[in-house]
Write a protein that holds these residues in place. Structure first.
Motif, mmCIF file in Angstrom:
data_model
loop_
_atom_site.group_PDB
_atom_site.id
_atom_site.type_symbol
_atom_site.label_atom_id
_atom_site.label_comp_id
_atom_site.label_asym_id
_atom_site.label_seq_id
_atom_site.Cartn_x
_atom_site.Cartn_y
_atom_site.Cartn_z
ATOM 1 N N SER A 84 0.840 -1.201 0.000
ATOM 2 C CA SER A 84 0.000 0.000 0.000
ATOM 3 C C SER A 84 0.875 1.251 0.000
ATOM 4 C CB SER A 84 -0.913 0.022 1.227
ATOM 5 O OG SER A 84 -0.154 0.239 2.414
ATOM 6 N N ARG A 85 0.274 2.393 -0.272
ATOM 7 C CA ARG A 85 1.034 3.646 -0.269
ATOM 8 C C ARG A 85 1.648 3.913 1.100
ATOM 9 N NH1 ARG A 85 -1.998 9.227 -1.568
ATOM 10 N NH2 ARG A 85 -2.890 8.770 0.466
ATOM 11 N N GLN A 86 0.857 3.724 2.157
ATOM 12 C CA GLN A 86 1.372 3.947 3.499
ATOM 13 C C GLN A 86 2.491 2.976 3.831
ATOM 14 O OE1 GLN A 86 0.451 6.432 5.532
ATOM 15 N NE2 GLN A 86 1.906 5.802 7.120
ATOM 16 N N ARG A 128 4.514 1.431 1.679
ATOM 17 C CA ARG A 128 5.705 1.760 0.887
ATOM 18 C C ARG A 128 6.416 2.979 1.473
ATOM 19 N NH1 ARG A 128 4.377 3.501 -3.947
ATOM 20 N NH2 ARG A 128 2.113 3.437 -3.688
ATOM 21 N N PRO A 164 6.738 5.917 -2.987
ATOM 22 C CA PRO A 164 5.675 6.914 -3.201
ATOM 23 C C PRO A 164 6.257 8.125 -3.914
ATOM 24 C CG PRO A 164 5.718 6.130 -0.918
ATOM 25 C CD PRO A 164 6.965 5.626 -1.572
ATOM 26 N N GLU A 179 3.555 13.037 -2.480
ATOM 27 C CA GLU A 179 2.937 12.320 -1.362
ATOM 28 C C GLU A 179 3.790 12.417 -0.100
ATOM 29 O OE1 GLU A 179 0.609 8.709 -3.706
ATOM 30 O OE2 GLU A 179 2.744 8.531 -3.297
#
Length: 213
Positions: free
Chosen positions: A92-94, A96, A142, A146
């Motif tokens: 997920s973005r968080q 990563r 990211p 971000e």
């Protein structure tokens, strides 16, 4: 599975189908939407914070009480729930972002300390630090857009942390050490003047990573 450095609650948005034993001994199958999870210190158990579609309420579920778990997206049985959740989070973005900040922890400590050496972490400083982290993280990281806003909420590393990070970074390859010094100069030079502790901290960075002789 590489365990995270702490057992904090981590965000996730994931649907699962689980079977649990009810108080009367019956088995209940239900669909849940996981919103957060927390791994045990050894990584063999997990606590889920999830919306239960059967009861229409938010509940905590302990993996020890889950008889079976199914991933609706693949229709596959999840044999190791802690590993499955950590894998999903890592992609997920968080996740990563956490991985990137962990991999570059010493570099980030140095650059954040430099950025706040005059008391204020400015937008351009955050952008330069974020761009460097993306450069180090590669295609899977990211984006700088971000990362940059999140740097505002990170505490300024102490002088002790700054010095300890410099000591660790002396083992970097020469090209990386030169690049980090270059970024450090860009961070302190977003303004026309070097204020506060910017110059002495930059001098310390140069002395540690580009020693003369």
């Amino acid at each position: 599975m590489g365990l995270p450095p702490d057992q904090s609650d981590r965000p996730l948005n994931l649907e699962l189908e689980i079977a649990t034993t009810e108080r009367d001994g019956s088995t209940l199958r239900r669909r849940i939407t996981v919103k957060r999870f927390r791994l045990s210190p050894c990584g063999t158990a997990v606590t889920l914070g999830a919306h239960c579609h059967h009861r229409g309420a938010f509940q905590d579920f302990d993996s020890a009480g889950i008889l079976q778990c199914l991933d609706p997206e693949s229709a596959a049985v999840v044999d190791d729930l802690p590993v499955f959740l950590w894998t999903c989070y890592s992609g997920s973005r968080q996740g990563r972002l956490e991985l990137l900040l962990g991999q570059c922890a010493d570099e980030l400590a140095v650059l954040l300390h430099l950025g706040r050496a005059d008391g204020v972490l400015q937008t351009q400083e955050k952008q330069r630090i974020a761009a460097y982290l993306v450069e180090r993280g590669g295609p899977a990281s990211p984006t700088a857009a971000e990362i940059a806003p999140l740097l505002t909420w990170l505490e300024r590393p102490s002088e002790e942390r700054f010095n300890a990070a410099l000591q660790q970074l002396t083992s970097l390859e020469p090209a990386l050490r030169h690049r980090l010094v270059e970024i450090g100069r860009e961070v302190v030079d977003v303004k026309a003047s070097r204020d506060g502790l910017e110059q002495p901290r930059l001098d310390a960075l140069v002395a540690a990573l580009l020693p003369v002789g």
